[in-house]
Motif scaffolding. Structure first.
Motif, mmCIF file in Angstrom:
data_model
loop_
_atom_site.group_PDB
_atom_site.id
_atom_site.type_symbol
_atom_site.label_atom_id
_atom_site.label_comp_id
_atom_site.label_asym_id
_atom_site.label_seq_id
_atom_site.Cartn_x
_atom_site.Cartn_y
_atom_site.Cartn_z
ATOM 1 N N PHE A 225 38.774 -54.934 -53.981
ATOM 2 C CA PHE A 225 38.972 -55.913 -55.053
ATOM 3 C C PHE A 225 38.683 -55.302 -56.424
ATOM 4 C CE2 PHE A 225 38.376 -59.363 -51.788
ATOM 5 C CZ PHE A 225 39.656 -59.881 -51.931
ATOM 6 N N ALA A 226 37.634 -54.487 -56.503
ATOM 7 C CA ALA A 226 37.284 -53.862 -57.783
ATOM 8 C C ALA A 226 38.394 -52.929 -58.256
ATOM 9 C CB ALA A 226 35.966 -53.103 -57.640
ATOM 10 N N ILE A 227 38.965 -52.170 -57.320
ATOM 11 C CA ILE A 227 40.046 -51.253 -57.685
ATOM 12 C C ILE A 227 41.281 -52.029 -58.129
ATOM 13 C CG2 ILE A 227 41.621 -49.509 -56.765
ATOM 14 C CD1 ILE A 227 39.346 -48.537 -54.985
ATOM 15 N N VAL A 228 41.583 -53.129 -57.423
ATOM 16 C CA VAL A 228 42.744 -53.946 -57.794
ATOM 17 C C VAL A 228 42.569 -54.540 -59.187
ATOM 18 C CG1 VAL A 228 44.013 -56.059 -57.226
ATOM 19 C CG2 VAL A 228 43.401 -54.445 -55.418
ATOM 20 N N ILE A 229 41.373 -55.045 -59.479
ATOM 21 C CA ILE A 229 41.113 -55.620 -60.811
ATOM 22 C C ILE A 229 41.227 -54.547 -61.883
ATOM 23 C CG2 ILE A 229 39.332 -56.698 -62.246
ATOM 24 C CD1 ILE A 229 38.340 -58.122 -59.711
ATOM 25 N N TYR A 230 40.686 -53.370 -61.598
ATOM 26 C CA TYR A 230 40.751 -52.273 -62.572
ATOM 27 C C TYR A 230 42.199 -51.875 -62.849
ATOM 28 C CZ TYR A 230 40.460 -47.502 -64.356
ATOM 29 O OH TYR A 230 40.632 -46.364 -65.097
ATOM 30 N N LEU A 231 42.987 -51.730 -61.792
ATOM 31 C CA LEU A 231 44.388 -51.350 -61.974
ATOM 32 C C LEU A 231 45.169 -52.446 -62.695
ATOM 33 C CD1 LEU A 231 45.160 -49.683 -58.513
ATOM 34 C CD2 LEU A 231 44.727 -48.550 -60.697
ATOM 35 N N THR A 232 44.809 -53.709 -62.443
ATOM 36 C CA THR A 232 45.477 -54.815 -63.141
ATOM 37 C C THR A 232 45.197 -54.769 -64.639
ATOM 38 O OG1 THR A 232 45.297 -56.182 -61.144
ATOM 39 C CG2 THR A 232 45.721 -57.325 -63.227
ATOM 40 N N ILE A 233 43.936 -54.508 -64.986
ATOM 41 C CA ILE A 233 43.570 -54.412 -66.410
ATOM 42 C C ILE A 233 44.309 -53.257 -67.076
ATOM 43 C CG2 ILE A 233 41.662 -53.945 -67.994
ATOM 44 C CD1 ILE A 233 39.828 -55.407 -66.027
ATOM 45 N N VAL A 234 44.366 -52.118 -66.386
ATOM 46 C CA VAL A 234 45.076 -50.967 -66.950
ATOM 47 C C VAL A 234 46.556 -51.275 -67.122
ATOM 48 C CG1 VAL A 234 45.748 -48.572 -66.512
ATOM 49 C CG2 VAL A 234 43.411 -49.310 -66.051
ATOM 50 N N TYR A 235 47.140 -51.948 -66.133
ATOM 51 C CA TYR A 235 48.567 -52.286 -66.207
ATOM 52 C C TYR A 235 48.845 -53.240 -67.375
ATOM 53 C CZ TYR A 235 53.050 -54.347 -64.921
ATOM 54 O OH TYR A 235 54.340 -54.803 -64.944
ATOM 55 N N VAL A 236 48.008 -54.269 -67.516
ATOM 56 C CA VAL A 236 48.190 -55.232 -68.616
ATOM 57 C C VAL A 236 48.010 -54.544 -69.965
ATOM 58 C CG1 VAL A 236 47.235 -57.319 -69.691
ATOM 59 C CG2 VAL A 236 47.539 -57.208 -67.201
ATOM 60 N N PHE A 237 47.048 -53.639 -70.046
ATOM 61 C CA PHE A 237 46.813 -52.931 -71.305
ATOM 62 C C PHE A 237 48.009 -52.058 -71.678
ATOM 63 C CE2 PHE A 237 45.326 -49.154 -73.571
ATOM 64 C CZ PHE A 237 44.756 -49.743 -74.693
ATOM 65 N N ILE A 238 48.575 -51.374 -70.661
ATOM 66 C CA ILE A 238 49.729 -50.508 -70.941
ATOM 67 C C ILE A 238 50.939 -51.341 -71.347
ATOM 68 C CG2 ILE A 238 51.351 -48.885 -69.893
ATOM 69 C CD1 ILE A 238 49.062 -47.826 -68.204
ATOM 70 N N GLN A 239 51.159 -52.461 -70.641
ATOM 71 C CA GLN A 239 52.302 -53.306 -70.967
ATOM 72 C C GLN A 239 52.151 -53.979 -72.342
ATOM 73 O OE1 GLN A 239 55.179 -53.721 -69.293
ATOM 74 N NE2 GLN A 239 54.520 -52.181 -67.785
#
Length: 243
Positions: A208-222
């Motif tokens: 879950f922590a990795i998924v949340i981290y990747l989601t934040i990175v994805y939203v930041f890049i987009q």
């Protein structure tokens, strides 16, 4: 020991008045309520493992047979490693043992059909057989262990036979190193390593922590272009007011 019938397995039917035929006749005459059936099976030389023990002798033109409570070698009980004490019927085993002993004694000593040399008090004792079965099933019986000269099971059986007959010898067969028919793996003891690992809940939490981290990175890049535009507009307006 777990069937109502006995099966006389041969690679070639015994001829009349031959030792095999005479012994078969004695087997059938001991107890009429226990049928003895002859099972004829040709030897398949293409198979890596022979079906029955007597086939090894029959290949060398020696008269041999295998007496079993199994009708075919394809039955699961023939090759299973789960031959525990519970799978053996002691009463039927005692009955079959008595039949073989009576027939063998009649055949060797040329006794009449109405003679029962192993009747009480020299009969087969079910309690004694039960003790032997408990001992056998409590010991490991893999081929590589039995090949050891200090194997406790082999030594115990040798001592047991020495109490009834003389000149008991144990023969150890060694495979041909050039073209062995069978291979014994001599590693019978090994060290098992046990590792203490974190529980599955930790893996779930980490996922879950990795998924949340990747989601934040994805939203930041987009959203970075929009954020950059806002910051650039804010900086431009600030410079205009300054001038």
């Amino acid at each position: 020991g777990g069937a109502n019938s006995l099966y006389f397995h041969v690679s070639k039917p015994p001829r009349d008045n031959s030792p095999g035929a005479n012994f078969l006749k004695e087997l059938k005459s001991v107890k009429s309520n226990v049928p003895v059936e002859v099972v004829h099976k040709k030897i398949n030389l293409a198979e890596e493992v022979l079906a029955w023990e007597h086939e090894r002798y029959s290949i060398r033109k020696l008269s041999a047979f295998t007496l079993s409570s199994l009708k075919t070698h394809k039955q699961p009980l023939r090759s299973t490693i789960l031959d525990t004490k519970s799978s053996v019927d002691i009463s039927q085993l005692a009955r079959n043992t008595e039949i073989v002993a009576q027939a063998l004694a009649r055949h060797i000593y040329n006794l009449s059909a109405d003679t029962f040399p192993f009747s009480k008090p020299m009969g087969v004792e079910a309690d004694s057989l039960k003790t032997y079965i408990e001992f056998l099933t409590a010991q490991p019986r893999s081929a590589q262990l039995l090949a050891d000269k200090n194997n406790p099971l082999v030594l115990a059986l040798s001592q047991l036979l020495s109490g009834y007959i003389k000149d008991v010898k144990v023969s150890y067969q060694t495979p041909d190193k050039r073209d062995p028919e069978f291979v014994f793996y001599d590693i019978t003891k090994a060290i098992v390593n046990v590792y203490s690992v974190k529980p599955a809940v930790f893996d779930l939490f980490l996922t879950f922590a990795i998924v949340i981290y990747l989601t934040i990175v994805y939203v930041f890049i987009q959203g970075f272009p929009k954020l950059y535009s806002v910051m650039l507009r804010f900086t431009t307006q600030k410079k205009s007011k300054t001038y």
